[in-house]
Scaffold this motif. Structure first.
Motif, short mmCIF file in Angstrom:
data_model
loop_
_atom_site.label_atom_id
_atom_site.label_comp_id
_atom_site.label_asym_id
_atom_site.label_seq_id
_atom_site.Cartn_x
_atom_site.Cartn_y
_atom_site.Cartn_z
N GLU A 90 45.41 16.47 -72.87
CA GLU A 90 46.40 17.53 -73.01
C GLU A 90 45.84 18.88 -72.57
O GLU A 90 46.60 19.79 -72.21
CB GLU A 90 46.87 17.61 -74.46
CG GLU A 90 47.64 16.37 -74.91
CD GLU A 90 48.11 16.50 -76.35
OE1 GLU A 90 48.14 17.64 -76.86
OE2 GLU A 90 48.44 15.48 -76.97
N SER A 91 44.51 19.03 -72.62
CA SER A 91 43.91 20.32 -72.24
C SER A 91 43.93 20.53 -70.72
O SER A 91 43.77 21.65 -70.25
CB SER A 91 42.47 20.39 -72.75
OG SER A 91 41.70 19.33 -72.20
N ASP A 92 44.08 19.46 -69.98
CA ASP A 92 44.12 19.56 -68.53
C ASP A 92 45.48 20.14 -68.12
O ASP A 92 46.53 19.61 -68.49
CB ASP A 92 43.95 18.16 -67.91
CG ASP A 92 43.82 18.22 -66.40
OD1 ASP A 92 44.74 18.74 -65.75
OD2 ASP A 92 42.81 17.72 -65.89
N PRO A 93 45.51 21.20 -67.34
CA PRO A 93 46.78 21.83 -66.95
C PRO A 93 47.74 20.87 -66.26
O PRO A 93 48.96 20.95 -66.47
CB PRO A 93 46.34 22.96 -66.02
CG PRO A 93 44.93 23.26 -66.42
CD PRO A 93 44.34 21.96 -66.85
N TYR A 94 47.20 19.98 -65.44
CA TYR A 94 48.07 19.04 -64.74
C TYR A 94 48.79 18.12 -65.72
O TYR A 94 50.01 17.94 -65.65
CB TYR A 94 47.26 18.21 -63.75
CG TYR A 94 48.06 17.09 -63.11
CD1 TYR A 94 48.94 17.34 -62.06
CD2 TYR A 94 47.94 15.78 -63.58
CE1 TYR A 94 49.68 16.31 -61.50
CE2 TYR A 94 48.68 14.75 -63.03
CZ TYR A 94 49.55 15.03 -61.98
OH TYR A 94 50.30 14.00 -61.43
N ALA A 96 49.19 18.60 -68.92
CA ALA A 96 50.05 19.39 -69.79
C ALA A 96 51.40 19.65 -69.11
O ALA A 96 52.46 19.59 -69.74
CB ALA A 96 49.36 20.71 -70.14
N GLU A 97 51.36 19.91 -67.80
CA GLU A 97 52.59 20.15 -67.05
C GLU A 97 53.44 18.88 -66.97
O GLU A 97 54.66 18.92 -67.14
CB GLU A 97 52.24 20.63 -65.65
CG GLU A 97 53.45 20.95 -64.78
CD GLU A 97 53.06 21.42 -63.38
OE1 GLU A 97 53.94 21.40 -62.50
OE2 GLU A 97 51.89 21.81 -63.19
#
Length: 219
Positions: A90-94, A96-97
């Motif tokens: 979830e911490s990865d921006p991809y 999360a998007e």
């Protein structure tokens, strides 16, 4: 299934002379459901199945009915929204998007089905198949009845190849001749009746409503 399993474990095709080969039995089940997190996704008041009629590997009689069937699309959407948030990293921006996009789509879907009165579908169903191994005469009946959606029934009557026409394409040794089987069906099939009946109980408005709004969302 004892007879058919003896051939399965040997990895061989049962001979076509072994006509009394298998049956799927008869059963009746009441008050069954499937759910998770305290919500039923699917439930049925009564289901009856008869798969006892077979000639060799070909079903001659299959009948099934379901009464008081309930499909809870709203609960499925709730389940989807809950587990859409469990994607890894979830911490990865991809991710999360992607997670946010998936959740938004499920939320839109739930809002659409609720707006159009499709959160919970209740219906009865029936299925019937009969094939005469000697004559090839065949009948198929399918039906679905929902007092809040549609009543739909479909019927077919005609003929397919009888067993004597089919069996030579399945030799006791070697591979089945599917080209010959296709030719047998082409020359030995006939149509007597195809019938389709529908009765709108308010379902068409709901279905076209959700189709229209889904199309507008994608435009």
């Amino acid at each position: 299934l004892e007879k058919i399993l003896s051939y399965v474990v040997k990895g061989v095709m049962p001979p076509t002379t072994e006509t009394n080969l298998l049956g799927l039995g008869k059963w009746r089940v009441e008050n069954t459901s499937l759910g998770m997190d305290g919500q039923d996704f699917y439930s049925v008041g009564e289901s009856v199945f008869d798969g006892s009629g077979f000639h060799w590997l070909i079903p001659t009689r299959i009948e099934a009915t379901g009464k008081n069937i309930s499909l809870n699309l709203g609960a499925l959407a709730d389940f989807g929204m809950k587990y859409a948030t469990l994607m890894p990293d979830e911490s990865d921006p991809y991710y999360a998007e992607q997670q946010a996009a998936t959740l938004a789509e499920v939320q839109k879907l739930k809002a659409l089905i609720e707006k159009n009165g499709l959160s919970k579908l209740n219906f009865d169903s029936n299925f019937g198949w009969n094939w005469n191994a000697d004559s090839g005469d065949a009948k198929l009946d399918i039906g679905l009845a929902s007092k809040d959606l549609l009543d739909v029934s479909a019927k077919y009557e005609g003929a397919f190849p009888n067993f004597n026409a089919i069996s030579p394409t399945f030799p006791d040794k070697g591979e089945p001749n599917f080209m010959a089987l296709a030719q047998v069906f082409q020359t030995n099939s006939s149509l007597k009746i195809i019938e389709l009946n529908t009765k709108d109980n308010g379902g068409l408005t709901k279905i076209f409503g959700i189709i229209g709004e889904t199309g507008a969302m994608g435009a």
